[in-house]
Design a protein around this motif. Structure first.
Motif, mmCIF file in Angstrom:
data_model
loop_
_atom_site.group_PDB
_atom_site.id
_atom_site.type_symbol
_atom_site.label_atom_id
_atom_site.label_comp_id
_atom_site.label_asym_id
_atom_site.label_seq_id
_atom_site.Cartn_x
_atom_site.Cartn_y
_atom_site.Cartn_z
ATOM 1 N N GLU A 4 27.261 19.249 -31.835
ATOM 2 C CA GLU A 4 26.114 19.185 -30.915
ATOM 3 C C GLU A 4 25.118 20.247 -31.364
ATOM 4 O O GLU A 4 25.521 21.270 -31.917
ATOM 5 N N ALA A 49 32.099 17.196 -31.090
ATOM 6 C CA ALA A 49 32.846 15.993 -30.721
ATOM 7 C C ALA A 49 33.716 15.596 -31.914
ATOM 8 O O ALA A 49 33.269 15.675 -33.071
ATOM 9 N N SER A 94 36.686 12.597 -33.289
ATOM 10 C CA SER A 94 37.631 11.515 -33.058
ATOM 11 C C SER A 94 38.980 12.029 -33.545
ATOM 12 O O SER A 94 39.050 12.935 -34.380
ATOM 13 N N LEU A 139 38.845 9.992 -28.576
ATOM 14 C CA LEU A 139 37.717 10.923 -28.686
ATOM 15 C C LEU A 139 37.977 12.165 -27.847
ATOM 16 O O LEU A 139 38.651 12.085 -26.825
ATOM 17 N N VAL A 188 35.891 16.263 -26.946
ATOM 18 C CA VAL A 188 34.850 17.254 -27.248
ATOM 19 C C VAL A 188 35.508 18.626 -27.265
ATOM 20 O O VAL A 188 36.190 18.999 -26.304
ATOM 21 N N THR A 207 38.809 15.617 -22.972
ATOM 22 C CA THR A 207 38.802 14.172 -23.141
ATOM 23 C C THR A 207 38.933 13.519 -21.761
ATOM 24 O O THR A 207 38.909 14.206 -20.736
ATOM 25 N N PRO A 233 32.225 9.720 -33.355
ATOM 26 C CA PRO A 233 31.292 10.127 -32.294
ATOM 27 C C PRO A 233 30.019 10.730 -32.885
ATOM 28 O O PRO A 233 30.059 11.307 -33.975
ATOM 29 N N TRP A 270 26.286 12.771 -31.361
ATOM 30 C CA TRP A 270 25.642 13.288 -30.151
ATOM 31 C C TRP A 270 24.270 12.676 -29.918
ATOM 32 O O TRP A 270 23.510 12.438 -30.851
ATOM 33 N N LEU A 326 27.594 10.850 -25.916
ATOM 34 C CA LEU A 326 28.069 10.492 -27.254
ATOM 35 C C LEU A 326 27.972 8.991 -27.493
ATOM 36 O O LEU A 326 28.387 8.197 -26.644
ATOM 37 N N PHE A 328 28.142 12.720 -21.309
ATOM 38 C CA PHE A 328 28.931 13.958 -21.227
ATOM 39 C C PHE A 328 28.045 15.039 -20.616
ATOM 40 O O PHE A 328 26.976 15.347 -21.149
#
Lengths: 482, 425
Positions: A230, A237, A239, A264, A266, A276, A290, A292, A297, A323
């Motif tokens: 981010e 983020a 996966s 996924l 963060v 999550t 993912p 941003w 996301l 999010f």
């Protein structure tokens, strides 16, 4: 003796200072060059491209200048290696901002100087980010020898090592470098192997972490895989994938890289929590890649893999989940675009820095599109979610990974258009007003045969605004026992 | 007289080592030829220099000559002789420098005597023989040889320049006798050591690999049978043995014969090991990656051959065998641009230009003589088929479904069935 030496030097000087020849024959065609620069938009600060003349000729002359003006650069070269001098090239591009330049070629063919139509290209006022960071790796399968992450100064040809696996151990894999808005002070990368971990770089502070170690809101059995930082750098983020490789028995596709499971989460760099929710880490779906946006996301999602499910039936849709960075809560995921309904699959969504556009890759199935020759780049206008195929970028071969520059005026994308096997980085201008890209060009190199000689692929090209200068401390941090 | 002995030693050393590298040690040259490639491009030189330094470059440079067995043996023999002569020259220069002092109490004079005895006792020969023995082991790189040569050569030349035209005093007559005797003993003892430490299994494996790559199945059978019948067991040898039998159309036949009581230790080992004696199941083993592609190439399972070969190239780097095979596979699977890319480095080598030109010709025609793609005739393009990397039988089933006339695949499939049923029992 002195006189002979003087005459010899004079002769040498005369030979070196050749002057342009007049074309005695003029062809009404563009010159046959190894790269097509006609209509390309160059950033004002890019290094000069090298190219060759692909027809029989004894000698070639190149003149480069601003359209309507006298040439500013003159080069006499053999046909194999035509490179405008870097300093003169930069001077010319500075003067040509917002204008067109021409590349005028004359070739000595069968004893006659033959002229061709000018190759006309644009020079943008928009600078491109100063560095490109990428991994050089054999286009491979499962084993590896030497690999490394490198950075390239885009205004020159200088390539420097960020980190090589041989600096650590050849059993190590270094991958998935990622930056918060191109900021090298907010970087991360994975190191796989006996002393592996995720390296989190925040200025001078370099830490080896396991981002999935403290899950909140669900289980994350597969660790941290594909990242997206981010822009403030606080959140990353990830996966969390169980990735497997498969090998095609026949046909021109060689490899399929497929997820057996993925979720996924963060990662909060301040608390160390892996946040999550059951909606993005349950058993029903596989979520991956993912990226941003301002409020959440975008990611790709497919139905979860089941035993004996044909891999070519796994197709990913583009989804969004909000999010809240204050409450650290996810919203409900929604499908934004459903290529699976039409027998396609998407991967690598990347939102432009202004938040208006989303560039992604679409292929026939799966998510590892680099091994799919049919993979193309598509652009979504996030205002109305309209989608178009970016024909100005695509080729008959694979287009896959891509990344925006910090100001969103440039993209770099991976393509296998040259030979179908090796990934090369292409750069293209983006006009945010019209949502169109300029004609792409291959990352310039100092020698024409650079890509022909290089047996490694460019993997995960990412722009940065400055060079990475922490190699020594990064190595120490990697080798440090946790 | 001592110099004459040194010259005679040099000639003898050259002849002996040249003969050995041409005969009993020819597999060492083959091994290095298979694992190194010197490419005459700026990019390659810069990359190797950055990655491995001068030693890497020197190793690749010297190894390129091993492609020609005679030239390779001559180059290696010459390097050994140069190491020997360089060390001799260093000692001679050191002795002359020490003996310039007339004061008998001078320590330098005493050092000179020690150096003189080093010459008489043929220490340079002993060191050279040590280097020679080191290089008969495959794990010692050519860079060791080049390193010795570089170091001794540098000092020999430097000291020779410094001492200019100063000549050494004659050695006493007894020195000649001692030196000649030591030389003789050194060669005799080396012969004994060589015979005692000669690695026959290593030679058999490399020669088998060489013959298999050349498609000389008679010789493969001869080497592998001798190996397996001598009581040794090795999965790589079994792999080549079964492949050679299959190529001769005798794999299933021989297996059945063994099952009916005709004992053959070579086939018995295959029966004992089961299907894994026929191929290497993929288990991410870097060592195995070097050998795994051949069976798939012969069966026409080109994508899988390409898989193995690419893995091998990742591990062992750009070498002529990998590049050549990958170019052929790319041609056979209709990927001419990729083939072109694999051919390109070969164009910039000393000994593989001809190979590159031949590959270019094949690429232009789109076919490789002797290499068939089992799926070229009929494969199901409507869905993706993935290789079962742990089961040869599953791969053969799909290959035979696409081309039932693939006799090698038939032979292997029958063998797989026999071996599997035996394992189940």
């Amino acid at each position: 003796m002195r006189n002979i030496l003087f005459l010899f030097i004079l002769t040498l000087l005369a030979a070196c200072s050749s002057t342009p020849h007049e074309a005695t024959v003029q062809k009404d065609a563009l010159p046959p060059l190894s790269q097509d620069f006609s209509g390309v938009t160059f950033p004002v600060n890019i290094a000069a491209p090298s190219f060759s003349f692909c027809a029989p000729a004894e000698e070639v002359e190149l003149e480069v200048g601003i359209s309507g003006m006298d040439p500013a650069i003159f080069v006499s070269a053999d046909t194999a290696d035509i490179v405008p001098p870097l300093d003169e090239w930069h001077e010319l591009l500075n003067a040509a901002q917002g204008k067109q330049i021409y590349l005028r070629i004359r070739a000595l063919e069968d004893g006659q100087w033959t002229g061709y139509k000018d190759v006309v290209a644009e020079v943008s006022r928009d600078s491109i980010d100063s560095y490109l960071v990428y991994r050089l790796v054999y286009p491979g399968y499962e084993l590896w020898g030497e690999m490394g992450i490198y950075q390239r100064d885009l205004s020159s040809y200088e390539e420097t090592v960020v980190i090589r696996n041989t600096d650590i151990s050849d059993k190590t894999c270094v991958n998935c470098h990622n930056f918060a808005a191109g900021d090298v002070q907010k970087m991360m990368m994975h190191v796989r192997g006996p002393i592996g971990g995720t390296m989190l770089i925040r200025g001078e502070d370099i830490r080896k972490i396991n981002p999935a170690a403290h899950p909140v809101g669900g289980d994350l059995p597969n660790g941290a895989t594909y990242p997206s930082s981010e822009k403030s750098g606080r959140f990353i983020a990830f996966s969390s994938n169980n990735v497997q490789q498969f090998f095609h028995s026949d046909g021109k596709k060689l490899i399929e890289v497929s997820d057996m499971a993925s979720d996924l989460f963060v990662f909060d760099t301040q608390t160390g929590d892996a946040i999550t929710s059951p909606d993005i880490s349950g058993d029903e779906w596989m979520e991956t890649f993912p990226t941003w946006s301002e409020d959440g996301l975008y990611f790709c999602r497919a139905k979860a893999y089941k035993e004996a499910m044909p891999l070519d039936s796994i197709r990913y849709d583009l989804c969004f989940v909000s999010f809240d960075q204050t409450t650290l809560q996810f919203g409900k995921p929604e499908v934004v675009y459903s290529p699976s309904a039409e027998g396609h699959s998407c991967s690598f969504p990347r939102v432009s820095p202004d938040g208006r556009w989303l560039l992604f890759t679409q292929s026939d199935y799966g998510n590892f599109s680099i091994w799919h020759p049919e993979a193309d780049l598509y652009l979504m206008n996030l205002a109305d979610r309209s989608i178009r195929r970016c024909d100005e970028l695509n080729s008959d071969n694979t287009e896959s990974y891509h990344s925006w520059s910090k100001d969103g005026r440039w993209v770099v994308f991976s393509s296998r258009r040259i030979d179908g096997n090796w990934t090369r980085p292409y750069l293209a201008h983006f006009d945010a007003a019209t949502g169109t890209f300029g004609k792409p060009f291959l990352l310039p190199q100092e020698t024409t045969d650079y890509y022909l000689q290089l047996m490694q692929s460019f993997n995960v090209p990412e722009f940065t605004t400055a060079p990475i200068t922490i190699r020594k401390s990064l190595l120490e941090a990697i080798q440090k026992e946790e | 007289m001592l110099r004459k002995i040194q010259l005679f030693t040099a000639v003898l050393l050259w002849l002996v080592s040249f003969t050995l590298y041409r005969t009993l040690l020819s597999h060492v040259l083959y091994y290095f030829d298979q694992h190194h490639l010197f490419i005459y491009t700026r990019q390659y030189i810069a990359t190797v220099w950055r990655r491995e330094g001068w030693e890497g470059l020197a190793t690749d440079f010297v190894s390129q000559f091993f492609h020609n067995e005679v030239l390779g043996a001559a180059v290696l023999a010459t390097i050994l002789v140069l190491i020997y002569l360089s060390f001799c020259s260093i000692l001679r220069s050191a002795r002359i420098w020490c003996q310039k002092r007339k004061d008998k109490a001078d320590a330098r004079l005493r050092v000179g005597k020690v150096v003189s005895w080093l010459e008489i006792l043929q220490v340079p020969l002993l060191l050279t023989l040590f280097v020679f023995f080191s290089f008969t082991r495959l794990e010692d790189s050519v860079s060791t040889l080049v390193g010795y040569l570089g170091t001794f050569g540098f000092w020999a030349v430097l000291l020779r320049i410094l001492r200019r035209k100063e000549q050494s005093s004659e050695q006493p007559r007894y020195a000649t006798y001692i030196s000649a005797s030591v030389t003789l003993l050194a060669f005799l003892f080396s012969g004994y050591l060589f015979q005692k430490n000669y690695n026959i299994p290593e030679r058999i494996m490399l020669k088998t690999q060489q013959y298999a790559e050349e498609g000389d199945w008679d010789n493969v059978l001869e080497y592998t049978s001798a190996y397996l019948r001598s009581g040794h067991n090795n999965i790589l040898i079994a792999y080549y043995h079964s492949l050679a039998l299959a190529e001769k159309g005798a794999l299933t036949k021989n297996l059945n014969r063994a099952l009916q009581g005709e004992s053959d230790p070579a086939v018995n080992y295959i029966l004992q090991m089961g299907p894994q004696a026929l191929f290497f199941p993929w288990r991410s083993n870097s060592r195995e990656s070097e050998y795994g592609s051949l069976i798939y190439e012969r069966l026409g399972l080109i994508n899988e051959a390409q898989h193995w070969e690419t893995e091998a190239m990742q591990v062992f780097g750009l070498t002529a065998p990998h590049l050549t095979r990958l170019a052929k596979y790319a041609i056979a699977t209709g990927r001419p641009e990729a083939a072109e890319h694999f051919i390109e480095p070969l164009r910039h080598t000393l000994f593989f230009r001809g190979e590159a030109a031949a590959l270019e010709g094949m690429n232009a025609k789109g076919e490789v003589p002797g290499l068939k793609n089992a799926f070229a005739v009929a494969s199901d393009t409507t869905k993706a088929h993935f290789t079962n990397v742990t089961s040869l039988s599953a791969q053969l089933k799909y290959a035979l479904a696409c081309d039932s006339t693939n006799t090698l695949a038939q032979d292997y499939q029958q063998t797989c069935q026999i071996l599997s049923s035996l394992q189940q029992k």
